[in-house]
Design a protein around this motif. Structure first.
Motif, PDB file in Angstrom:
ATOM      1  N   GLU A 249      14.418   8.171  20.522  1.00 37.62           N
ATOM      2  CA  GLU A 249      14.198   8.001  19.134  1.00 37.62           C
ATOM      3  C   GLU A 249      14.893   6.742  18.744  1.00 37.62           C
ATOM      4  O   GLU A 249      14.427   6.036  17.791  1.00 37.62           O
ATOM      5  CB  GLU A 249      14.753   9.212  18.433  1.00 37.62           C
ATOM      6  CG  GLU A 249      14.518   9.463  17.086  1.00 37.62           C
ATOM      7  CD  GLU A 249      15.046  10.465  16.407  1.00 37.62           C
ATOM      8  OE1 GLU A 249      15.258  10.468  14.947  1.00 37.62           O
ATOM      9  OE2 GLU A 249      15.504  11.606  17.181  1.00 37.62           O
ATOM     10  N   ASN A 253      13.057   3.279  16.839  1.00 42.94           N
ATOM     11  CA  ASN A 253      13.356   2.840  15.353  1.00 42.94           C
ATOM     12  C   ASN A 253      14.538   1.954  15.574  1.00 42.94           C
ATOM     13  O   ASN A 253      15.451   2.035  14.663  1.00 42.94           O
ATOM     14  CB  ASN A 253      13.616   4.212  14.859  1.00 42.94           C
ATOM     15  CG  ASN A 253      12.409   4.990  14.861  1.00 42.94           C
ATOM     16  OD1 ASN A 253      11.647   5.019  13.807  1.00 42.94           O
ATOM     17  ND2 ASN A 253      12.569   6.180  15.555  1.00 42.94           N
ATOM     18  N   ASN A 254      14.389   0.767  16.236  1.00 43.05           N
ATOM     19  CA  ASN A 254      15.311   0.035  16.186  1.00 43.05           C
ATOM     20  C   ASN A 254      14.987  -1.559  16.306  1.00 43.05           C
ATOM     21  O   ASN A 254      15.209  -2.348  17.147  1.00 43.05           O
ATOM     22  CB  ASN A 254      16.307   0.201  17.496  1.00 43.05           C
ATOM     23  CG  ASN A 254      17.748  -0.675  17.437  1.00 43.05           C
ATOM     24  OD1 ASN A 254      18.255  -1.350  16.497  1.00 43.05           O
ATOM     25  ND2 ASN A 254      18.516  -0.695  19.037  1.00 43.05           N
TER      26      ASN A 254
END
Length: 499
Positions: A249, A253-254
């Motif tokens: 996750e 989302n980085n």
């Protein structure tokens, strides 16, 4: 006197309704004026002290009922403690309510008595943080740490005066209705002013940009895993599986390619990570070579005999990058106090670490680690001469069951974030895990009895707060000045009476 003590007990029980997780603040606007009234009816300072003791007993019997939970987990061995633990602790803590009540009796009714009570109450709570190893639980300043925006606004002054300073404000403001309608109106105005000041600080806060992605892992293991090797290994595997999901996750989302940090709860690893290369290899293979894991563990000292409740930092299968040993141990839970001749714990328990520290690990922001019980000690969790960028709190609240204990513990951790102006990530084995920003705003939460993870950008730090500079001196000086103001008014009133 009998009826007076019954009323004091009732008022104390009512006051407990303002504690987390109920947060019924109006209860204090009933119970504190009631306590002031009873002190005024006392025939001597000894009677006033007894009234305060009874009030404190009622407050703490309700506020600390959860103490029975960890005893019941070991009921076969410690069943005999059940009827004594909560009343005994409530009576001991009640002494720190008796002293302010006795001292307030010497001040004449009205504003002088309110000031003396508020000042000495705060000083007594400060003493409670240190006497007999310290037990700074359920200070009334945490009563305003209400979940949501209203609580976030009201806890902002803790950045200047700490939770003990908030306690002083609560005692004084909630006691004002004892002065009648004018006192009640003044109390309302002061609470509005309190909210305005808190709102202004909150709106003006400008934290630093996030410097990492944090993943908080919650495995939801029962307290028995501490002594059951099979359960502990099964829980370790669960933490590996949850960590793999958290890393996936975080990577998805980085966009800024920030470093990824995983925080495991207290004693999450049943293996000696400092020596067990196989356990480190298992973690590295699960999360990848570039992810930093901060895991609760046990650590043996160089002598091979002393054992520490620790946190280890690892990245990849190599040796630990850093470690931290818990230094504020739980009396009767983690060690046997020398001043008590009765032996309750087998053996010598855990050894004590050296105190607050900052871990500097290449590739991640400097971190201030704290373990479980340490989070309730205001002003004693951060090495201010080597200030970190965030606080990592690991705990195992499974001992408390589904009681008020985990909620009260969470509120204490939230207060530490505001006091220090630092974001706080809290990993609790069975809940409540959470991420707070440097203003105490809750970013994410994972409740009791759930497995899962919290993944989010690690909130940025704020500039050092006034409390970070002054520590416990800030509320101590405020309490002393409040008490002296009350005494000054006493002398002035007596001089006017003589003239």
């Amino acid at each position: 006197m009998r009826k007076t003590l019954i009323l004091a007990l009732i008022f104390g029980i009512v006051a407990a309704l303002a504690l987390p997780p109920i947060y019924l603040l109006p209860a204090l606007w009933i119970s504190l004026p009631g306590l002031i009234w009873l002190i005024g009816r006392a025939g001597s300072w000894k009677q006033a002290g007894l009234i305060g003791l009874t009030f404190g007993f009622g407050l703490n019997v309700v506020g600390l009922y959860w103490i029975t939970e960890p005893i019941l987990i070991e009921a076969a061995q410690f069943w005999w403690l059940v009827p004594f633990a909560v009343p005994g602790l409530a009576l001991a803590v009640g002494v720190f309510t008796a002293v302010p009540a006795a001292l307030a009796w010497f001040a004449p009714s009205g504003l002088p008595r309110l000031l003396v009570l508020a000042g000495t109450w705060t000083l007594a709570d400060l003493a409670l943080q240190f006497v007999f190893t310290g037990f700074p639980w359920n200070f009334w300043g945490t009563d305003v740490a209400i979940p949501g925006l209203i609580g976030t606004v009201l806890i902002q002054p803790a950045a200047w005066i700490g939770v003990l300073g908030l306690t002083l404000c609560i005692v004084f403001v909630a006691s004002l209705p004892a002065l009648g309608l004018r006192g009640f109106a003044t109390s309302l105005v002061l609470m509005i002013g309190w909210a305005v000041v808190g709102g202004l600080r909150l709106s003006s806060a400008k934290p630093a940009a996030p410097a990492a992605i944090i993943g908080v892992i919650q495995g939801d293991g029962t307290a028995e895993f501490v002594s059951d090797r099979t359960a502990a290994v099964a829980l370790f595997r669960r933490y590996l599986a949850l960590s793999a999901k958290a890393v996936a996750e975080a990577q998805a989302n980085n966009p800024k390619n920030l470093p990824i940090i995983l925080l495991w709860p207290e004693t999450a690893s049943p293996f000696q990570l400092q020596t067990d290369a196989g356990a480190r290899q298992a973690i590295a293979e699960t999360v990848g070579p570039d992810v930093t894991v901060i895991a609760g563990m046990l650590r043996f000292g160089a002598d091979g005999q002393s054992i520490y409740n620790s946190m280890g930092v690892l990245r990849g299968p190599g040796p630990l990058l850093a470690s931290y040993d818990k230094w504020h141990l739980v009396p009767f839970g983690e060690y046997q106090p020398a001043w008590l001749p009765l032996q309750i714990l087998p053996g010598e328990g855990f050894s004590r670490g050296t105190g607050p520290t900052t871990l500097h690990v290449p590739g991640i922001p400097p971190v201030g680690p704290i373990i479980c019980y340490e989070s309730v000690f205001s002003g004693q969790i951060i090495k201010e001469s080597d200030r970190p960028d965030w606080i990592a709190l690991s705990t195992n609240d499974a001992w408390f069951g589904n009681s008020s204990g985990p909620r009260q513990h969470l509120a204490a951790g939230r207060m530490r974030a505001v006091e220090e102006g630092l974001p706080l990530a809290r990993a609790a084995n069975t809940g409540i895990s959470a991420i707070f920003d440097a203003s105490g705003r809750e970013e994410m939460r994972l409740g009791l009895g759930r497995q899962g993870n919290l993944v989010a950008p690690l909130p940025g730090r704020l500039p050092p707060t006034l409390f970070a500079y002054w520590g416990l001196w800030a509320p101590a000086v405020l309490a002393i000045l409040t008490t002296l103001l009350g005494l000054l008014l006493v002398f002035r009133l007596r001089r006017l009476e003589r003239s």
